[in-house]
Scaffold this motif. Structure first.
Motif, PDB file in Angstrom:
ATOM      1  N   ARG A 287       6.800  -2.088   7.658  1.00 14.92           N
ATOM      2  CA  ARG A 287       5.839  -1.319   8.467  1.00 14.92           C
ATOM      3  C   ARG A 287       5.976   0.181   8.207  1.00 14.92           C
ATOM      4  NH1 ARG A 287       7.594  -5.016  12.588  1.00 14.92           N
ATOM      5  NH2 ARG A 287       6.044  -6.653  12.815  1.00 14.92           N
ATOM      6  N   GLN A 288       7.214   0.655   8.116  1.00 17.83           N
ATOM      7  CA  GLN A 288       7.442   2.075   7.855  1.00 17.83           C
ATOM      8  C   GLN A 288       6.952   2.467   6.468  1.00 17.83           C
ATOM      9  OE1 GLN A 288       8.728   4.367  10.239  1.00 17.83           O
ATOM     10  NE2 GLN A 288       7.734   5.672   8.726  1.00 17.83           N
ATOM     11  N   ALA A 289       7.197   1.620   5.476  1.00 16.39           N
ATOM     12  CA  ALA A 289       6.754   1.905   4.108  1.00 16.39           C
ATOM     13  C   ALA A 289       5.233   1.949   4.025  1.00 16.39           C
ATOM     14  CB  ALA A 289       7.324   0.868   3.136  1.00 16.39           C
TER      15      ALA A 289
ATOM     16  N   ALA B 169       3.230   2.739   6.591  1.00 18.41           N
ATOM     17  CA  ALA B 169       2.860   3.956   7.320  1.00 18.41           C
ATOM     18  C   ALA B 169       3.093   5.207   6.471  1.00 18.41           C
ATOM     19  CB  ALA B 169       3.646   4.052   8.626  1.00 18.41           C
ATOM     20  N   ASP B 170       4.143   5.201   5.660  1.00 20.57           N
ATOM     21  CA  ASP B 170       4.469   6.349   4.801  1.00 20.57           C
ATOM     22  C   ASP B 170       3.645   6.377   3.518  1.00 20.57           C
ATOM     23  OD1 ASP B 170       6.403   7.007   6.650  1.00 20.57           O
ATOM     24  OD2 ASP B 170       8.091   6.289   5.435  1.00 20.57           O
ATOM     25  N   GLY B 171       2.881   5.320   3.260  1.00 21.23           N
ATOM     26  CA  GLY B 171       2.077   5.246   2.053  1.00 21.23           C
ATOM     27  C   GLY B 171       2.815   4.756   0.831  1.00 21.23           C
ATOM     28  N   ARG B 172       4.046   4.270   1.006  1.00 22.57           N
ATOM     29  CA  ARG B 172       4.811   3.754  -0.134  1.00 22.57           C
ATOM     30  C   ARG B 172       4.396   2.346  -0.515  1.00 22.57           C
ATOM     31  NH1 ARG B 172      10.250   3.426   1.613  1.00 22.57           N
ATOM     32  NH2 ARG B 172       9.574   3.837   3.748  1.00 22.57           N
TER      33      ARG B 172
END
Length: 68
Positions: A30-32, A34-37
């Motif tokens: 989810r974080q990746a 959100a960060d666009g990774r």
């Protein structure tokens, strides 16, 4: 050795491993995103390594985590 005790403790440990691993992987994905990774449609190679001290056991399990 008590086979039932062994079975129960192995299952409890593996449940803990599974629940914790799933939570951490989902949080990181989810974080990746959100960060666009990540775009959210990838298949991510994954590997888990298990070590059990005292019996000299070590093995790996490989697979993929598909996001779509």
């Amino acid at each position: 050795m008590d086979e039932d005790a062994l079975n129960t403790t192995v299952r409890k440990f593996l449940k803990k491993v599974g629940v914790t691993s799933q939570r951490e992987i989902e949080k990181a994905v989810r974080q990746a995103i959100a960060d666009g990774r990540l775009k959210g449609n990838e298949a991510l190679p994954a590997k888990a390594t298990m070590h059990v001290a005292g019996i000299d056991l070590s093995f790996e399990i490989e697979g993929a985590i598909e996001l779509e």
